[in-house]
Design an enzyme around this catalytic site. Sequence first.
Site, mmCIF file in Angstrom:
data_model
loop_
_atom_site.group_PDB
_atom_site.id
_atom_site.type_symbol
_atom_site.label_atom_id
_atom_site.label_comp_id
_atom_site.label_asym_id
_atom_site.label_seq_id
_atom_site.Cartn_x
_atom_site.Cartn_y
_atom_site.Cartn_z
ATOM 1 N N LYS A 88 0.911 -1.096 -0.023
ATOM 2 C CA LYS A 88 -0.037 0.016 -0.015
ATOM 3 C C LYS A 88 0.810 1.481 0.030
ATOM 4 O O LYS A 88 0.590 2.146 -0.954
ATOM 5 C CB LYS A 88 -0.871 -0.080 1.311
ATOM 6 C CG LYS A 88 -1.763 1.263 1.269
ATOM 7 C CD LYS A 88 -3.135 0.869 2.240
ATOM 8 C CE LYS A 88 -3.023 0.927 3.857
ATOM 9 N NZ LYS A 88 -2.661 2.377 4.232
ATOM 10 N N ARG A 137 -8.349 12.297 12.513
ATOM 11 C CA ARG A 137 -7.013 11.911 12.686
ATOM 12 C C ARG A 137 -6.057 13.216 12.740
ATOM 13 O O ARG A 137 -6.580 14.462 11.847
ATOM 14 C CB ARG A 137 -6.578 11.095 11.410
ATOM 15 C CG ARG A 137 -7.416 9.575 11.652
ATOM 16 C CD ARG A 137 -6.836 8.810 10.576
ATOM 17 N NE ARG A 137 -5.765 8.322 10.941
ATOM 18 C CZ ARG A 137 -4.877 7.583 10.056
ATOM 19 N NH1 ARG A 137 -5.584 7.102 9.099
ATOM 20 N NH2 ARG A 137 -3.655 7.045 10.451
ATOM 21 N N ASP A 187 1.518 -1.355 11.727
ATOM 22 C CA ASP A 187 0.216 -1.684 11.230
ATOM 23 C C ASP A 187 -0.165 -3.225 11.559
ATOM 24 O O ASP A 187 -1.417 -3.766 11.272
ATOM 25 C CB ASP A 187 0.324 -1.521 9.732
ATOM 26 C CG ASP A 187 0.373 0.002 9.411
ATOM 27 O OD1 ASP A 187 -0.199 0.688 10.363
ATOM 28 O OD2 ASP A 187 0.684 0.286 8.012
#
Length: 424
Positions: free
Chosen positions: A17, A119, A312
Amino acid sequence: MTKLTHLHGELTVPGDKSISHRSIMLGSIADGTTEVTGFLEGADCLSSIACFQKMGIEIENQVKQQKVVIHGKGLHGLAGPDGVLDVGNSGTTTRLMSGILAAQPFSCTLDGDDSIRRRPMKRIMEPLSQMGASFSCLGKEQCAPFTISGGSLRGIRYDSPVASAQVKSAILLAGLYADGPTTVTEPALSRNHTELMLRAFGASLHTEHTTVTVHPASKLTGQRILVPGDISSAAYFLAAGLLAPGSEITVKNVGINPTRDGFLTVCRQMGADLQLDNLHEETGEPVADLTVRTSSLHGCTIEGSLIPRLIDEIPIIAVMAALADGTTVIRDAQELKVKESNRIDLMVKNLSAMGADITATEDGMIIHGGSPLHGASIDSARDHRIAMSFTIAAGLADGETVISDRDCTAISYPSFYEDLRSLI
Ligand code: S3P
């Protein structure tokens, strides 16, 4: 969910990604054509494509050939967009693109979904403002939606308070346009895909430990990019292969850049049977085939400079820890609170619902593993990594589990359920 047991087979996960986003951004501001093979067709990366198309860049997405072709218009070729740039759920699109927008002779507004609106953007607004850009927030202070007005930039030296590749990359991208060198120092090394790709496109960068300097660029040159499989996506299957009885699986062609391979370090620390084969490089990024066999895992401590190398993967690591013997302590991971969801709270809430002994701390969690998990109702909060982690947990638990908004996996991994089924 079918019980996960005796998993066997080989698979290739979709493209990385982070690298996919960067290929669109650098390709758009380079001279000539950039051809990207193995591009991730996840919703986040499609947001990056749509934003640059809206700024006048021709981008052909040849999905069947797994190829994206970007017709770059050079460092000064972007056009002010008509209307808002929609970043969807993507923090990477928002923060990295802001670095480029900081230098443009037009203003534009960025907005996204409810998660993106929560965020923190102060982390990019502060350094980019020091360089000369200005921001005005249209909703909550220091959050999206915001308008960014670009212009001439000055080079700065910036001590980042967070080990964040998104912050570092935003500053480096703005630095391409500055009047002198721009230096970023981070508290621990975050992923370096921007640095590697910028060099490949012809930019001049100098890296020393956790400090990187970029020099103003007169041009970037379009490249051919081969995107390796995303280690963050591979992690779900590797965890399943380690935990499900009688399993052996291979995930082929996975990017194992040392700034991203913390998951493999933790697997080894937990006693995993993990094998790396066919090590090679693709467009400057190290790649390998990863094989795991069922292993009896034990707890470990995850902290310090290891955290940005696996940030992640912490949700799936927490699932592994819940099923491993002994205690796992995760600390220095307060960044988890400002990801697509508050991942400390959600992991604790959902794993507790499945019967795990897990406690939240200020900067992580403590998991006393070893008791079996049972089915439960799981709140994904539309966070793709929570949904994928609990799909694996559900397959290893007794009884039925229902996960809310399970389709949110399309953010980073549209074929996740299909690929998991191929191993059963
Ligand atoms: C990313 C950096 C990380 C990571 C995110 C992708 C990137 O975020 O969590 O999924 O592509 O640069 P931070 O920079 O906020 O740590």
